[in-house]
Design an enzyme around this catalytic site. Structure first.
Site, mmCIF file in Angstrom:
data_model
loop_
_atom_site.group_PDB
_atom_site.id
_atom_site.type_symbol
_atom_site.label_atom_id
_atom_site.label_comp_id
_atom_site.label_asym_id
_atom_site.label_seq_id
_atom_site.Cartn_x
_atom_site.Cartn_y
_atom_site.Cartn_z
ATOM 1 N N ARG A 54 -10.620 -38.642 1.529
ATOM 2 C CA ARG A 54 -12.005 -38.744 1.969
ATOM 3 C C ARG A 54 -12.186 -40.060 2.715
ATOM 4 N NH1 ARG A 54 -11.974 -37.286 -3.563
ATOM 5 N NH2 ARG A 54 -12.774 -35.187 -3.986
ATOM 6 N N LYS A 84 -13.618 -39.950 -6.495
ATOM 7 C CA LYS A 84 -14.900 -39.774 -7.165
ATOM 8 C C LYS A 84 -14.768 -40.095 -8.653
ATOM 9 C CE LYS A 84 -16.818 -36.303 -4.003
ATOM 10 N NZ LYS A 84 -17.375 -34.933 -3.878
ATOM 11 N N HIS A 141 -13.551 -35.024 7.125
ATOM 12 C CA HIS A 141 -13.420 -33.858 6.250
ATOM 13 C C HIS A 141 -12.607 -32.757 6.930
ATOM 14 C CE1 HIS A 141 -14.454 -31.254 2.902
ATOM 15 N NE2 HIS A 141 -14.659 -30.290 3.775
ATOM 16 N N ARG A 151 -9.168 -33.541 6.163
ATOM 17 C CA ARG A 151 -8.910 -33.208 4.755
ATOM 18 C C ARG A 151 -8.696 -31.710 4.593
ATOM 19 N NH1 ARG A 151 -9.600 -35.243 -0.351
ATOM 20 N NH2 ARG A 151 -10.719 -34.016 -1.910
ATOM 21 N N HIS A 157 -9.184 -33.172 -6.315
ATOM 22 C CA HIS A 157 -10.212 -32.235 -6.752
ATOM 23 C C HIS A 157 -10.204 -32.152 -8.280
ATOM 24 C CE1 HIS A 157 -10.315 -29.906 -2.684
ATOM 25 N NE2 HIS A 157 -11.260 -30.823 -2.739
ATOM 26 N N TYR A 210 -9.773 -23.682 0.119
ATOM 27 C CA TYR A 210 -9.187 -24.089 1.400
ATOM 28 C C TYR A 210 -7.908 -23.317 1.722
ATOM 29 C CZ TYR A 210 -12.388 -28.051 1.118
ATOM 30 O OH TYR A 210 -13.516 -28.836 1.031
#
Length: 329
Positions: A169, A193, A268, A271, A294, A303
């Site tokens: 990211r 995150k 993104h 990504r 993730h 994806y």
């Protein structure tokens, strides 16, 4: 009768220099690890405050979050859905709402029962394709060719290579420090995150471009990628390079792709391409999930382009009949 004086032994501890916040809005934002998360969730709470008050100038600071009850939060969810926003965008606002309610409970401003009821909001369900578009190799090559041998050119080439070969990211790349780079292992230590750390790996070509940039940047502690002035000087604070922002990375991508004559792409998009290429190459889902950070394999699976390619190949087996007029006996 006067109260007796309190006798103490030794010096008293100093009063706290930092006054704690009592507004759940500020307490929640202070609990977030990154500046980008704080900016995002502040925007969500401010938009909810405007929904509650009808005042376009109001923010979430000072709002009586502790007075919200279940009937209020259900109505907020309905109004947010009626804005025409995507389900994912609405759900992000609901996360912010639940968290600020939790901070109100933690601060003792609302009861556990009132908090539990008000926060009992089902997310907006949806099934959407992942946002963004594929970045073809020729577009990446064109963007790299637009980067000259100036300090900014070397930085931008290394930045583009890092995005393409790690799928990070933009906030994660902005947060990288020189100490996170291990050239022997070809790795970068990334904080994602919720401040989760993971290792990502660079291709040998990306390492080459990163080392060319470090020859300009130097080996001083500080941000791995930093702003550069028009005169080519690195922006520093106390002789340490300061970090780029997420928006700064977006601006660099836009500029270099524009100079290459390529269409707009985002971090993104890089990504999304990284995940798709991994899965196309037969990398298992768990490994791909770990590389991109993730929390759920279901997110990574969205994806996966292989089912789409299989469906396309199935349609390619059909042949459209040639145009010919009907004849009647």
């Amino acid at each position: 009768m006067d109260a007796p004086a309190v006798v103490t032994d030794g010096p008293q501890p100093p009063a706290p220099a930092v006054r704690p916040a009592s507004d759940p809005y500020h307490v929640y934002l202070d609990s977030l690890a990154s500046a980008e998360s704080r900016r995002t969730m502040r925007g969500c709470l401010d938009r909810i405050a405007r929904v509650l008050t009808g005042d376009e100038a109001v923010t979430g600071a000072g709002m009586p979050w502790h007075l919200l009850r279940y009937e209020h939060t259900v109505r907020i969810r309905t109004v947010l859905t009626e804005q025409g926003w995507s389900p994912a965008y609405v759900n992000k606002h609901l996360v912010a709402l639940r968290r600020v309610l939790k901070e109100a409970w933690r601060l003792g401003q609302t009861s556990a029962e009132d908090y539990a009821r008000a926060a009992d909001l089902a997310p907006v369900t949806h099934t959407r394709l992942p946002a963004g578009q594929h970045v073809p190799p020729e577009v990446v090559g064109a963007a790299l060719s637009a980067c000259d041998d100036s300090p900014a050119g070397r930085r931008d080439a290394a930045l583009i290579a890092a995005l393409y070969s790690t799928g990070c990211r933009r906030a994660e790349v902005a947060g990288l420090a020189l100490a996170d780079y291990d050239p022997a292992a070809r790795s970068l230590r990334v904080r994602g995150k919720r401040d989760k750390e993971r290792l990502v790996y660079l291709t040998s070509d990306a390492i080459g471009l990163l080392e060319r940039w470090l020859a300009v940047r130097g080996r001083a502690a500080g941000a791995l990628f930093c702003p550069i002035s028009r005169s080519g000087r690195l922006r520093t604070r106390e002789e340490r390079p300061v970090p780029l922002t997420g928006q700064g990375i977006a601006d660099i991508l836009a500029r270099r792709l524009g100079e290459a004559g390529a269409g707009k792409r985002t971090a993104h998009d890089f990504r999304r391409t990284f995940i798709g290429e991994l899965l196309d190459a037969g990398v298992d889902l768990a490994t791909a999930q770990a590389l991109v950070g993730h929390s759920s394999p279901a997110t990574t699976a969205r994806y996966d382009r292989r089912p789409e390619n299989t469906r396309r190949e199935a349609v390619d087996r059909l042949r459209l009949p040639k145009a010919r007029p009907l004849t009647f006996n």
